[in-house]
Design an enzyme around this catalytic site. Sequence first.
Site, PDB file in Angstrom:
ATOM      1  N   GLY A   3      10.104   7.684  -7.932  1.00 34.60           N
ATOM      2  CA  GLY A   3      11.265   7.806  -8.811  1.00 34.60           C
ATOM      3  C   GLY A   3      12.407   8.540  -8.151  1.00 34.60           C
ATOM      4  O   GLY A   3      12.651   8.411  -6.956  1.00 34.60           O
ATOM      5  N   GLY A  57      14.921  12.252  -7.824  1.00 35.94           N
ATOM      6  CA  GLY A  57      14.883  13.706  -7.869  1.00 35.94           C
ATOM      7  C   GLY A  57      14.654  14.262  -6.480  1.00 35.94           C
ATOM      8  O   GLY A  57      14.514  13.528  -5.500  1.00 35.94           O
ATOM      9  N   GLY A  58      14.611  15.587  -6.388  1.00 32.58           N
ATOM     10  CA  GLY A  58      14.501  16.235  -5.092  1.00 32.58           C
ATOM     11  C   GLY A  58      13.249  15.859  -4.323  1.00 32.58           C
ATOM     12  O   GLY A  58      13.302  15.582  -3.127  1.00 32.58           O
ATOM     13  N   ILE A  59      12.090  15.845  -5.007  1.00 34.69           N
ATOM     14  CA  ILE A  59      10.833  15.541  -4.305  1.00 34.69           C
ATOM     15  C   ILE A  59      10.787  14.090  -3.838  1.00 34.69           C
ATOM     16  O   ILE A  59      10.518  13.829  -2.647  1.00 34.69           O
ATOM     17  CB  ILE A  59       9.615  15.894  -5.177  1.00 34.69           C
ATOM     18  CG1 ILE A  59       9.521  17.426  -5.341  1.00 34.69           C
ATOM     19  CG2 ILE A  59       8.331  15.351  -4.561  1.00 34.69           C
ATOM     20  CD1 ILE A  59       8.429  17.886  -6.296  1.00 34.69           C
ATOM     21  N   GLU A 114       8.828   0.835 -10.698  1.00 39.08           N
ATOM     22  CA  GLU A 114       9.556   0.627 -11.951  1.00 39.08           C
ATOM     23  C   GLU A 114      11.045   0.890 -11.756  1.00 39.08           C
ATOM     24  O   GLU A 114      11.885   0.194 -12.290  1.00 39.08           O
ATOM     25  CB  GLU A 114       8.995   1.523 -13.061  1.00 39.08           C
ATOM     26  CG  GLU A 114       9.241   2.998 -12.872  1.00 39.08           C
ATOM     27  CD  GLU A 114       8.596   3.838 -13.951  1.00 39.08           C
ATOM     28  OE1 GLU A 114       9.293   4.718 -14.491  1.00 39.08           O
ATOM     29  OE2 GLU A 114       7.410   3.641 -14.239  1.00 39.08           O
ATOM     30  N   LEU A 151       5.144  18.631 -14.743  1.00 36.75           N
ATOM     31  CA  LEU A 151       5.675  19.954 -15.069  1.00 36.75           C
ATOM     32  C   LEU A 151       4.610  21.033 -14.947  1.00 36.75           C
ATOM     33  O   LEU A 151       4.909  22.178 -14.614  1.00 36.75           O
ATOM     34  CB  LEU A 151       6.236  19.952 -16.500  1.00 36.75           C
ATOM     35  CG  LEU A 151       7.387  18.988 -16.777  1.00 36.75           C
ATOM     36  CD1 LEU A 151       7.708  18.951 -18.266  1.00 36.75           C
ATOM     37  CD2 LEU A 151       8.625  19.394 -15.981  1.00 36.75           C
ATOM     38  N   GLY A 191       6.337   5.485 -16.622  1.00 37.77           N
ATOM     39  CA  GLY A 191       5.311   4.681 -15.973  1.00 37.77           C
ATOM     40  C   GLY A 191       4.282   5.491 -15.224  1.00 37.77           C
ATOM     41  O   GLY A 191       3.550   4.945 -14.389  1.00 37.77           O
ATOM     42  N   LYS A 204       9.461  38.320 -24.736  1.00 32.15           N
ATOM     43  CA  LYS A 204       9.548  39.712 -25.170  1.00 32.15           C
ATOM     44  C   LYS A 204      10.680  40.453 -24.483  1.00 32.15           C
ATOM     45  O   LYS A 204      11.452  41.175 -25.113  1.00 32.15           O
ATOM     46  CB  LYS A 204       8.224  40.420 -24.902  1.00 32.15           C
ATOM     47  CG  LYS A 204       7.073  39.913 -25.766  1.00 32.15           C
ATOM     48  CD  LYS A 204       5.795  40.692 -25.479  1.00 32.15           C
ATOM     49  CE  LYS A 204       4.643  40.202 -26.356  1.00 32.15           C
ATOM     50  NZ  LYS A 204       3.371  40.939 -26.077  1.00 32.15           N
TER      51      LYS A 204
END
Length: 436
Positions: free
Chosen positions: A209, A211-213, A232, A307, A330, A360
Amino acid sequence: MLDMNIISTMEAVEMVKSNDEIVTGLGCSEGRLFMESLHLIADQVENVSITNCLPMHKFEFMDEKYKETFFINGWFYSPAVRTLHRNGNASFIPNNLHFAATKRLDHKKPSIYIGACSAVDQHGYVSLSMGNTYERRMMEAADIVILETNKNFPRTFGDVEIHVSEVDYFIEAEYEVPELPHVEPNEKDKTIGQHIADHIKDGDNLQFGIGGIPNAVAAALYDKKDLGIHTEMLTSEIAKLAKAGVINGSKKSLHKGKIVTTFIMGNQLLYDFVNDNPSVMVLDGNYVNHPTIIAKNDNQISINTTLEIDLTGQCASESIGPIQYSGTGGQADTARGAQDAKNGKSFIALYSTAMIKNKKTGEREKRSKIVPFLTPGAVVSLQRNDVDYVVTEYGVAKLRGTNVNERVERLIAIAHPDFREDLWKQAKELSIVGGA
């Protein structure tokens, strides 16, 4: 003379009735002019649903003040839809992408399909241009089909050629194809990218896909040759590799010599590359992303990100706790298909840590993304049974065929060093592994 029913944007929008089900195209294929004007009929209709996938724009009708009139059903969330979800006028459609159209149509049929297309050619055809993940199936099921014909959209080939007689109405448009900003790989991306590239051989067939990676993986492949593509999403980095001669598809076992995709999203370099390019095939998403089809590609490599991952291999790739962030897309399709392929491999990549706000103190603190158990409420996008290789900046964990004890050991080995001791402690305390 071609018989095209050209109408204005307002004429199209005024066809919408209360309780209508509207579907628009994925990403760059959304009907932009129609969506930009939809709010203008807010006082005339009620309970109108719009189904979309990864929308590229935040339109006026998405404003909270229209939430009693318009509701979004999303196959894949973007920032705009995440905001709507918080306001109470959006909901996610759980799906594996290859079933997005077929399962949705089993539930609801669209009243109106609105999307983008290329200019009409000399033979009376337009191209759906940027994708056919679910678009053509929705067009065939819709009561009314409206396309925004635009000379700026590339003409692509595959399952995307539509004769003008199949379209009820056209809107003439001139906006530019939306572009995605380039994500420059950082040092972690480059390290992860090289770890994955080391497992890719000449002649392999790839899915990845954006993105950076993924960009870092692509950047590490210029010493390879005869690579193929069955993916895809067709990205700018894939176009660059093809233009450099790294990708030619000559070793593919399915669609030899062709770049196969179901949607296109990137920059102008990519759009120029796919325009009138017979080596690029934009095919039905139910076909491209079906695991049994993916598996017909020998040496198929699937590269996805997550994630958070637990010590047994469960991947939460689309939600932060119970909060929907993106979508399954996908990921399951491609991971399963790649592992069923002859000599296939599936990679899941992630940074070892993230900076998370402490509720907190309000301060951000470093936390491991390899965890004993997923954040409560997290959606499991890829079950542990389907995880093959896991990659962080600290290395590669091969989980195929391993037992839980082995998984815990291998995943802790690629966790950030600051968290390894505590992960072992929790694995024992929670009885993920046995022993005192």
